[in-house]
Design an enzyme around this catalytic site. Sequence first.
Site, PDB file in Angstrom:
ATOM      1  N   TYR A 171       0.839  -1.208   0.000  1.00 56.51           N
ATOM      2  CA  TYR A 171       0.000   0.000   0.000  1.00 56.51           C
ATOM      3  C   TYR A 171       0.872   1.254   0.000  1.00 56.51           C
ATOM      4  O   TYR A 171       0.615   2.201  -0.762  1.00 56.51           O
ATOM      5  CB  TYR A 171      -0.904  -0.029   1.231  1.00 56.51           C
ATOM      6  CG  TYR A 171      -1.843   1.131   1.366  1.00 56.51           C
ATOM      7  CD1 TYR A 171      -3.012   1.207   0.614  1.00 56.51           C
ATOM      8  CD2 TYR A 171      -1.586   2.153   2.281  1.00 56.51           C
ATOM      9  CE1 TYR A 171      -3.898   2.271   0.756  1.00 56.51           C
ATOM     10  CE2 TYR A 171      -2.448   3.222   2.431  1.00 56.51           C
ATOM     11  CZ  TYR A 171      -3.604   3.274   1.662  1.00 56.51           C
ATOM     12  OH  TYR A 171      -4.477   4.337   1.810  1.00 56.51           O
ATOM     13  N   LYS A 175       1.001   4.068  -2.935  1.00 51.42           N
ATOM     14  CA  LYS A 175       0.635   5.456  -2.654  1.00 51.42           C
ATOM     15  C   LYS A 175       1.802   6.410  -2.889  1.00 51.42           C
ATOM     16  O   LYS A 175       1.608   7.568  -3.287  1.00 51.42           O
ATOM     17  CB  LYS A 175       0.122   5.580  -1.218  1.00 51.42           C
ATOM     18  CG  LYS A 175      -1.238   4.918  -0.985  1.00 51.42           C
ATOM     19  CD  LYS A 175      -2.302   5.486  -1.911  1.00 51.42           C
ATOM     20  CE  LYS A 175      -3.693   5.031  -1.535  1.00 51.42           C
ATOM     21  NZ  LYS A 175      -4.725   5.535  -2.475  1.00 51.42           N
TER      22      LYS A 175
END
Length: 301
Positions: A171, A175
């Site tokens: 993640y 991001k």
Amino acid sequence: MGVCEGRVVIVTGAGNGLGRAYALGLAAEGAKVVVNDLGVGTHGEAGLTKGAAEKVVDEIRAMGGEAVANTDDVADWEAGGRIVKTALDTFGDLHAVVNNAGFVRDRMFVSCTPEEWDAVIRVHLRGHFCTARHAVDYWRAQQKAGKTVDARIINTSSGAGLQGSIGQSAYSAAKGGIASLTLVQAAELARYGITANALAPNARTRMTQEAFGERMSQAENSFDVYAPENTAPLVTWLCSTQSAFVTGQVFELQGGKIFLSEGWTDSPAEDKGARWHAGELTPVVQRLIAARHPAKPVYGA
């Protein structure tokens, strides 16, 4: 008249949480909204929130706004084209894409599987690419045809992407990639009348409630710092014509606090004027680390 009166905006992952707040906030300010949501759970499980997009559309219509539901997969190339086509077929134009859809597979790096890694990178990075890429094709064609384009791409990064987050290697990597993508989009697309900015919101969503629990609990008798609705006004403004002077920025938000991430930049340097020897670098690096502004800590460290 709202700041987005007459603007047509796609919001991906708009069936719950931040995306829902964005869609409602945009509609309240006059935007016509394509509410996209695949109806998956926080880990990408199929069908757990089926009908979420339609429910948000019903909310918008009940308040007198205009909206249409779309349930395509943002990370599928052909589906991204269908999302843009939904806006054009329904409302006749498109002015902004808010890339919000995503899910998490929290796992320490030593336990993360290739399948989990690929799933997270796909929905976030590829998902940010597909819909926006089709939208840019439409805007570029308009600009080449002599029409004035005043378009927006709003991406969703995260504090996890800017500082890192323990237990969220995939993640965080996705991001962080989105923040870099935003910088490139802003530099490349300005010539076509398109701005690109990103958000790093700190709000209560299905994903953050799983990770942070009580910290994200709803406030009582006071300002709800983590309400997703706190982020909606900035998203709405970024989608409006008023934000044309802002591009290539990453906004961080928490409650009523809004600030810009300063991002990567050059630190103090030491120049020997010749090639360094490996054995002399320890004190040099120590001095450079001491001289620079300290980095924000990794989440969970």
